[in-house]
Each structure stands twice: as C-alpha cells, then as structure tokens.
Design a protein around this motif. Sequence first.
Motif, PDB file in Angstrom:
ATOM      1  N   MET A 101      -8.298   3.712  -4.838  1.00 41.37           N
ATOM      2  CA  MET A 101      -8.228   5.031  -4.216  1.00 41.37           C
ATOM      3  C   MET A 101      -7.329   5.985  -5.001  1.00 41.37           C
ATOM      4  SD  MET A 101      -8.162   3.954  -0.195  1.00 41.37           S
ATOM      5  CE  MET A 101      -8.017   5.626   0.369  1.00 41.37           C
ATOM      6  N   ARG A 102      -6.299   5.443  -5.640  1.00 41.15           N
ATOM      7  CA  ARG A 102      -5.349   6.266  -6.395  1.00 41.15           C
ATOM      8  C   ARG A 102      -5.652   6.322  -7.885  1.00 41.15           C
ATOM      9  NH1 ARG A 102       0.013   6.480  -6.168  1.00 41.15           N
ATOM     10  NH2 ARG A 102      -0.369   8.341  -7.375  1.00 41.15           N
ATOM     11  N   TRP A 159      -4.279  -4.274  -1.599  1.00 40.97           N
ATOM     12  CA  TRP A 159      -3.575  -3.591  -2.680  1.00 40.97           C
ATOM     13  C   TRP A 159      -4.539  -3.096  -3.750  1.00 40.97           C
ATOM     14  CZ3 TRP A 159       1.076  -7.443  -3.455  1.00 40.97           C
ATOM     15  CH2 TRP A 159       1.907  -7.379  -2.326  1.00 40.97           C
ATOM     16  N   ALA A 202      -6.147   0.052  -2.528  1.00 42.97           N
ATOM     17  CA  ALA A 202      -5.211   1.175  -2.676  1.00 42.97           C
ATOM     18  C   ALA A 202      -5.177   1.641  -4.127  1.00 42.97           C
ATOM     19  CB  ALA A 202      -3.816   0.768  -2.204  1.00 42.97           C
ATOM     20  N   CYS A 203      -5.222   0.707  -5.053  1.00 32.62           N
ATOM     21  CA  CYS A 203      -5.254   1.070  -6.478  1.00 32.62           C
ATOM     22  C   CYS A 203      -6.510   1.874  -6.796  1.00 32.62           C
ATOM     23  CB  CYS A 203      -5.223  -0.182  -7.363  1.00 32.62           C
ATOM     24  SG  CYS A 203      -3.614  -0.973  -7.466  1.00 32.62           S
ATOM     25  N   VAL A 255       0.842  -1.205   0.000  1.00 33.80           N
ATOM     26  CA  VAL A 255       0.000   0.000   0.000  1.00 33.80           C
ATOM     27  C   VAL A 255       0.873   1.249   0.000  1.00 33.80           C
ATOM     28  CG1 VAL A 255      -1.625   1.361   1.383  1.00 33.80           C
ATOM     29  CG2 VAL A 255      -2.027  -1.093   1.025  1.00 33.80           C
ATOM     30  N   LYS A 256       1.906   1.238   0.809  1.00 30.40           N
ATOM     31  CA  LYS A 256       2.812   2.396   0.864  1.00 30.40           C
ATOM     32  C   LYS A 256       3.436   2.660  -0.503  1.00 30.40           C
ATOM     33  CE  LYS A 256       6.834   4.159   3.355  1.00 30.40           C
ATOM     34  NZ  LYS A 256       7.815   3.886   4.402  1.00 30.40           N
ATOM     35  N   TRP A 257       3.872   1.604  -1.171  1.00 35.61           N
ATOM     36  CA  TRP A 257       4.451   1.766  -2.509  1.00 35.61           C
ATOM     37  C   TRP A 257       3.398   2.263  -3.498  1.00 35.61           C
ATOM     38  CZ3 TRP A 257       3.601  -0.603  -7.284  1.00 35.61           C
ATOM     39  CH2 TRP A 257       4.534  -0.283  -8.263  1.00 35.61           C
ATOM     40  N   LEU A 258       2.206   1.710  -3.438  1.00 37.50           N
ATOM     41  CA  LEU A 258       1.129   2.132  -4.348  1.00 37.50           C
ATOM     42  C   LEU A 258       0.754   3.593  -4.128  1.00 37.50           C
ATOM     43  CD1 LEU A 258      -1.009  -1.106  -4.141  1.00 37.50           C
ATOM     44  CD2 LEU A 258       0.047  -0.179  -6.237  1.00 37.50           C
ATOM     45  N   GLN A 259       0.787   4.049  -2.895  1.00 40.55           N
ATOM     46  CA  GLN A 259       0.467   5.447  -2.609  1.00 40.55           C
ATOM     47  C   GLN A 259       1.523   6.395  -3.146  1.00 40.55           C
ATOM     48  OE1 GLN A 259      -0.077   5.175   1.646  1.00 40.55           O
ATOM     49  NE2 GLN A 259      -2.279   4.867   1.434  1.00 40.55           N
ATOM     50  N   ALA A 260       2.749   5.911  -3.306  1.00 37.83           N
ATOM     51  CA  ALA A 260       3.845   6.770  -3.748  1.00 37.83           C
ATOM     52  C   ALA A 260       4.195   6.622  -5.228  1.00 37.83           C
ATOM     53  CB  ALA A 260       5.095   6.478  -2.905  1.00 37.83           C
ATOM     54  N   THR A 261       3.750   5.543  -5.854  1.00 33.00           N
ATOM     55  CA  THR A 261       4.175   5.272  -7.227  1.00 33.00           C
ATOM     56  C   THR A 261       3.598   6.273  -8.227  1.00 33.00           C
ATOM     57  OG1 THR A 261       4.439   3.565  -8.916  1.00 33.00           O
ATOM     58  CG2 THR A 261       2.305   3.660  -7.811  1.00 33.00           C
TER      59      THR A 261
END
Length: 110
Positions: free
Chosen positions: A74-75, A68, A71-72, A36-42
């Motif tokens: 949401m972004r 995951w 998270a996708c 999730v952290k990576w997905l929020q920053a990618t």
Amino acid sequence: MLFTHPSVTVSVEGATLVVVGDVDVTLAAGLAASGVKWLQATKHTSVIFDFNQVNKASSVAISVLFEWLRACQMRGIDAEAIYFSAPLRRLASMAELDDLIDHPTSALMV
C-alpha cells in the motif's frame, strides 16, 4: 520497542522489523498493528522482516508477515528480505511460500 509482551517483542533496528519470541493467536492483532503503524509512518523505501528468533512454527507469525507485506504494498515499500527461523522456514515451505521468502519483492509483483 514497537510491541512488548512477556512472550514476544517487536523492535526496529534501522529498516528491519525484528520479532523475538513465540507468536500466538492472542497477540497476533496487536503485533501486526504495531508493525503496520511503523510501516505507515516510516520514510524507508525498503525494509527487512526478521523472524529468526521465533522458535515456534506458527501460522500466526506468517499471518503477521502477510499483514506487514500488505502495508508495504500500500505504501510502495520494497520488502528487501524476510528471515525466518528454521521451524518457521519449514512451515513456510510446507505452505509453498519459498519463493515469497526468498524473493519477496519479485513475488509480490504478481
């Protein structure tokens, strides 16, 4: 390497999150959080989730995938593909998740 433990790792290869090893309940929160952290920053607009090297069929691994995918959503990141090992694929089929695994972007649009 996003997450490392003697029994499981999560790494990034391009736009792919790769899980290796057997996911168990004691590692689920940390494993999910790392992705999730990576997905929020990618900066990627589409990603792939690769669980091919998870040999133990576990609902915990599928739960991590769902975190995951949330998270996708949401972004606004498309889940281009989801790859499961044979044991995970059988479990996903029993849970009637075939459409999600085969067509993650269209299945999530519902």
